[in-house]
Design an enzyme around this catalytic site. Structure first.
Site, PDB file in Angstrom:
ATOM      1  N   MET A  30      30.790  42.461  43.993  1.00 28.67           N
ATOM      2  CA  MET A  30      30.456  41.393  43.516  1.00 28.67           C
ATOM      3  C   MET A  30      30.792  40.130  43.484  1.00 28.67           C
ATOM      4  SD  MET A  30      30.204  43.459  39.935  1.00 28.67           S
ATOM      5  CE  MET A  30      31.841  42.793  39.432  1.00 28.67           C
ATOM      6  N   LEU A  33      34.551  36.267  46.858  1.00 24.59           N
ATOM      7  CA  LEU A  33      35.277  37.185  47.707  1.00 24.59           C
ATOM      8  C   LEU A  33      36.727  36.645  47.825  1.00 24.59           C
ATOM      9  CD1 LEU A  33      32.950  37.689  50.633  1.00 24.59           C
ATOM     10  CD2 LEU A  33      33.939  39.370  48.388  1.00 24.59           C
ATOM     11  N   HIS A  37      39.793  41.937  49.500  1.00 21.69           N
ATOM     12  CA  HIS A  37      37.851  42.019  49.751  1.00 21.69           C
ATOM     13  C   HIS A  37      38.499  42.325  51.679  1.00 21.69           C
ATOM     14  CE1 HIS A  37      35.732  40.822  46.225  1.00 21.69           C
ATOM     15  NE2 HIS A  37      35.885  41.834  47.186  1.00 21.69           N
ATOM     16  N   GLN A  61      26.129  46.690  34.881  1.00 25.78           N
ATOM     17  CA  GLN A  61      27.928  47.423  35.219  1.00 25.78           C
ATOM     18  C   GLN A  61      28.442  46.691  34.060  1.00 25.78           C
ATOM     19  OE1 GLN A  61      28.701  46.945  38.565  1.00 25.78           O
ATOM     20  NE2 GLN A  61      30.955  47.073  38.540  1.00 25.78           N
ATOM     21  N   GLY A 147      38.612  49.571  46.834  1.00 21.59           N
ATOM     22  CA  GLY A 147      40.238  49.423  46.697  1.00 21.59           C
ATOM     23  C   GLY A 147      40.756  50.157  45.217  1.00 21.59           C
ATOM     24  N   LYS A 149      42.855  49.604  43.524  1.00 16.02           N
ATOM     25  CA  LYS A 149      42.724  48.828  41.523  1.00 16.02           C
ATOM     26  C   LYS A 149      42.168  49.400  40.923  1.00 16.02           C
ATOM     27  CE  LYS A 149      41.634  44.491  41.206  1.00 16.02           C
ATOM     28  NZ  LYS A 149      40.401  44.842  40.081  1.00 16.02           N
ATOM     29  N   SER A 185      42.518  40.178  42.558  1.00 15.87           N
ATOM     30  CA  SER A 185      40.899  40.169  42.132  1.00 15.87           C
ATOM     31  C   SER A 185      39.910  38.793  41.771  1.00 15.87           C
ATOM     32  CB  SER A 185      41.644  40.634  40.440  1.00 15.87           C
ATOM     33  OG  SER A 185      40.074  40.570  39.771  1.00 15.87           O
ATOM     34  N   SER A 186      38.657  39.199  41.986  1.00 17.74           N
ATOM     35  CA  SER A 186      37.535  38.192  41.661  1.00 17.74           C
ATOM     36  C   SER A 186      38.234  37.199  40.604  1.00 17.74           C
ATOM     37  CB  SER A 186      36.249  38.260  41.754  1.00 17.74           C
ATOM     38  OG  SER A 186      36.422  38.667  42.747  1.00 17.74           O
ATOM     39  N   ARG A 187      37.951  37.841  39.074  1.00 18.47           N
ATOM     40  CA  ARG A 187      38.636  37.586  37.945  1.00 18.47           C
ATOM     41  C   ARG A 187      40.343  36.512  38.040  1.00 18.47           C
ATOM     42  NH1 ARG A 187      35.738  40.811  34.404  1.00 18.47           N
ATOM     43  NH2 ARG A 187      34.716  42.094  34.991  1.00 18.47           N
TER      44      ARG A 187
HETATM   45  O1  PAF Z   1      34.452  47.068  42.640  1.00 20.73           O
HETATM   46  C1  PAF Z   1      33.329  46.502  42.407  1.00 20.73           C
HETATM   47  O2  PAF Z   1      33.447  45.255  42.615  1.00 20.73           O
HETATM   48  C2  PAF Z   1      32.024  46.902  41.992  1.00 20.73           C
HETATM   49  O3  PAF Z   1      32.556  47.502  40.937  1.00 20.73           O
HETATM   50  C3  PAF Z   1      30.562  47.681  42.833  1.00 20.73           C
HETATM   51  C4  PAF Z   1      32.095  48.810  43.038  1.00 20.73           C
HETATM   52  C5  PAF Z   1      30.797  46.546  44.003  1.00 20.73           C
HETATM   53  C6  PAF Z   1      29.794  47.474  42.260  1.00 20.73           C
HETATM   54  O4  PAF Z   1      29.077  46.639  41.360  1.00 20.73           O
END
Ligand code: PAF
Length: 279
Positions: A30, A33, A37, A61, A147, A149, A185-187
């Site tokens: 998503m 990066l 990643h 999602q 990953g 996580k 994590s991106s977050r």
């Molecule tokens: O793990 C993620 O970043 C997302 O859930 C994914 C697998 C790219 C699906 O949007």
């Protein structure tokens, strides 16, 4: 690096490679990066002739509008990074492109989706399965990289692959951690400097609980982790569950499968997840 913004462009790019008999590795992301990643990208490059990285913040999602809106995005930087690191194809579609066919898919993952992330984020795994299945269909990737996580996500995706007999190998990569132990994590980008400095406690507490595993029962380990988090007012524990590593059902004692503790915790308005394998 080719940048494909439409499904037609992506399919055209990959058809050539498939016809030449090249293996294709897919890294679904998503965006925003980070080193985690990039470690997946490196592995995908080592194991495939062609690597596709998708960047798409998948609206279906997210069960929380604010979470979707605040999710970090920097597509230009991501594209530069992918180019620099030798990715072959970046797939960067818009939501209109991905969901020109509306997301009406309904998946079912039984007990795998009734616990932890599944119960905390209703509809989340249906949304993940929707995009991941579409990416598998469009890319016809030989391998896809995830990953560890997101442990439950991997279990769900493996089940998706099994249910639909999709000819892709799911490659599970270990959690990539910053030097202080925080799972990348991106977050994490959304943490203030102050909160970022205490975020490594998550991994520290889980590691401490791992070191106690031979002297405590599983329910004592669970209580230990919960009580440790209570000592830090900045954290709000959403769940910590010790589960069977295959069925993901809560465990009171060790069975034949592995045992893993999975956690979701809020810190300064940011939701972080991590996990710890015990057996
Ligand atoms: O793990 C993620 O970043 C997302 O859930 C994914 C697998 C790219 C699906 O949007």
């Amino acid at each position: 690096m080719e940048i494909c913004r439409t499904i037609n462009e992506l399919e055209a790019c990959l058809e050539v490679e498939h016809l030449k008999g090249k293996s294709v590795g897919l890294l679904p992301t998503m965006g925003a990066l980070h080193e985690g990643h990039l470690s997946l990208l490196q592995r995908a490059k080592e194991e495939n002739d062609v690597v596709v990285c998708s960047i798409f913040v998948n609206p279906v999602q997210f069960n929380n509008k604010e979470d979707f809106e605040k999710y970090p995005r920097d597509v230009e930087k991501d594209e530069r990074l992918l180019e620099e690191k030798g990715c072959n194809i970046a797939f960067v579609p818009s939501a209109d492109e991905v969901y020109a066919e509306p997301a009406t898919e309904q998946y079912s993952f039984g007990d795998l989706e009734t616990v932890m992330e599944g119960s905390a984020r209703p509809g989340h795994f249906n949304g993940v399965a929707t995009i991941v299945k579409r990416l598998f269909d469009w890319t016809k990737a030989n391998r896809a990289y995830f990953g560890e996580k997101d442990y439950q996500q991997i279990a769900v995706i493996k089940d998706l692959v099994r249910q639909f007999n999709i000819p892709v190998e799911i490659i599970v990569c270990p959690i990539f951690r910053d030097a202080d132990g925080l799972a990348t994590s991106s977050r994490n980008q959304r943490l203030s400097a102050d909160k970022r400095s205490i975020a490594p406690k998550i991994h520290q507490i889980l590691s401490k609980s791992y070191n106690l595993k031979d002297s405590l029962s599983l329910s004592q380990i669970k209580n230990f982790v919960i009580s440790e988090f209570k000592m830090y007012k900045d954290f709000e524990l959403e769940y910590f569950e010790i589960v069977d590593a295959q069925t993901l059902q809560p465990l009171l004692k060790k069975g034949n499968n592995g045992v893993i503790g999975c956690i979701a915790v809020w810190l300064g308005g940011v939701r972080l997840i991590d996990n710890q394998r015990y057996y």
